[in-house]
Design an enzyme around this catalytic site. Structure first.
Site, PDB file in Angstrom:
ATOM      1  CB  SER A 158      -4.548 -48.558  66.126  1.00  0.00           C
ATOM      2  OG  SER A 158      -5.800 -48.721  65.520  1.00  0.00           O
ATOM      3  NE  ARG A 159      -2.420 -43.404  70.562  1.00  0.00           N
ATOM      4  CZ  ARG A 159      -3.466 -42.789  70.063  1.00  0.00           C
ATOM      5  NH1 ARG A 159      -4.651 -43.344  70.135  1.00  0.00           N
ATOM      6  NH2 ARG A 159      -3.353 -41.600  69.498  1.00  0.00           N
ATOM      7  N   GLY A 191     -11.867 -54.851  66.650  1.00  0.00           N
ATOM      8  CA  GLY A 191     -12.834 -53.814  67.062  1.00  0.00           C
ATOM      9  C   GLY A 191     -13.385 -53.081  65.843  1.00  0.00           C
ATOM     10  CG  HIS A 192     -10.859 -50.617  63.387  1.00  0.00           C
ATOM     11  ND1 HIS A 192      -9.559 -50.878  63.749  1.00  0.00           N
ATOM     12  CD2 HIS A 192     -11.070 -49.304  63.666  1.00  0.00           C
ATOM     13  CE1 HIS A 192      -8.989 -49.779  64.218  1.00  0.00           C
ATOM     14  NE2 HIS A 192      -9.892 -48.811  64.185  1.00  0.00           N
ATOM     15  CG  HIS A 223      -8.186 -53.162  66.427  1.00  0.00           C
ATOM     16  ND1 HIS A 223      -9.489 -53.053  66.842  1.00  0.00           N
ATOM     17  CD2 HIS A 223      -7.612 -51.953  66.660  1.00  0.00           C
ATOM     18  CE1 HIS A 223      -9.689 -51.849  67.336  1.00  0.00           C
ATOM     19  NE2 HIS A 223      -8.576 -51.153  67.225  1.00  0.00           N
ATOM     20  CG  MET A 261      -7.374 -42.203  62.650  1.00  0.00           C
ATOM     21  SD  MET A 261      -6.487 -40.870  63.466  1.00  0.00           S
ATOM     22  CE  MET A 261      -6.068 -41.644  64.991  1.00  0.00           C
TER      23      MET A 261
END
Ligand code: PAF
Length: 282
Positions: free
Chosen positions: A187-188, A36-37, A34, A30
């Site tokens: 992302s949050r 992690g992606h 970061h 989405m």
């Protein structure tokens, strides 16, 4: 990197790759990308000829309007990161491209997985996830798709959907990527106020302690210990904590030798909701 906003052009392009027997690895996101992606993209690059990443903030999986409105959108930076990660294709559709008629979810039966944990607190969330992931799989037709284990329940649900709908894609779960202080990347996290950000690593530290306690304490003692730990943290509000069977995701009351368990947690740091989980050794 090629960028597509519409399904038809993307499908035409992918058909060329398919005709040339190239394998497609897919990383759905989405956005607000970061590390992690990027680790998922790296995995996908290792195992496939081309990598497609989607960026789509899916409205049907948000049960909270404010969460949807405030979801970070950083498309320009995302594109830079994707180029640096040598992503081949970005699919970044509009809402009407994915939901041409109504912005509603299909109703799924994930054999009870959807009623546990996140499903109890985020009404309709997994129907929304199932709807968009199925639509993206149908458009992109990847051989393999990569999901982070931070959303472990989502990962199990996507695997269940693939099995039940006989979708020709292998779903790969990848390890949780963490900040240096242990906070699971999300992302949050970008929305965390300074004070909450500095206390947030407490979540993973507590999970690590649970991992140790799991050897010697029973589950009700662990639950009680954890609740008390969070009572001492005024900046973090515990939404749920549970030790659950990895397969059924049902909360466990006692340990059984042949089962695999994980501890799952959801916490509010101000208005930002954070989730995390850890594997427990039986
Ligand atoms: O994990 C996410 O970012 C989303 O739930 C996903 C899988 C991209 C579906 O919108």
């Amino acid at each position: 990197m090629r960028i597509f906003n519409n399904k038809k052009d993307l499908k035409d392009c992918l058909l060329d790759y398919k005709t040339n027997k190239k394998t497609i690895g897919f990383v759905p996101t989405m956005g607000a990308l970061h590390q992690g992606h990027l680790s998922l993209i790296e995995k996908a690059k290792q195992k496939n000829d081309i990598v497609v990443v989607s960026i789509f903030v899916n409205p049907t999986q948000f049960n909270n309007v404010e969460d949807l409105e405030k979801y970070p959108k950083t498309i320009e930076n995302d594109i830079l990161l994707l180029r640096s990660a040598s992503c081949d294709i970005l699919f970044s559709p509009s809402v009407t491209e994915i939901y041409p008629k109504n912005i509603t979810s299909e109703k799924f039966n994930f054999e009870g997985l959807e009623h546990q944990m996140e499903g109890r607190f985020r009404d309709g969330h997994f129907d929304g996830v199932g709807t968009v992931v199925k639509a993206l799989f149908e458009i992109i037709t990847p051989e393999k798709a990569y999901f982070g284990q931070k959303d472990f329940q989502q990962l199990q649900i996507v695997k269940k959907m693939v099995e039940k709908h006989h979708l020709p894609v292998k779903v790969k779960g990848c390890p949780i990527y963490r900040e240096e202080d242990g906070l699971a990347m999300s992302s949050r996290n970008a929305r965390l106020p300074k004070e909450q950000r500095s206390i947030a690593p407490f979540i993973y530290k507590t999970l690590q302690k649970i991992q140790q306690k799991f050897d010697t304490k029973n589950i009700s003692e662990i639950n009680e210990w954890l609740e008390n730990e969070f009572k001492k943290q005024p900046l973090l509000t515990l939404e749920y904590f549970t030790i659950a069977d990895e397969k059924t995701l049902k909360s466990a009351e006692s340990k059984k030798a042949n089962k695999k368990y994980r501890a799952f947690i959801a916490v509010f740091a101000g208005s930002v909701r954070l989730i995390d989980n850890i594997r427990l050794k039986n």
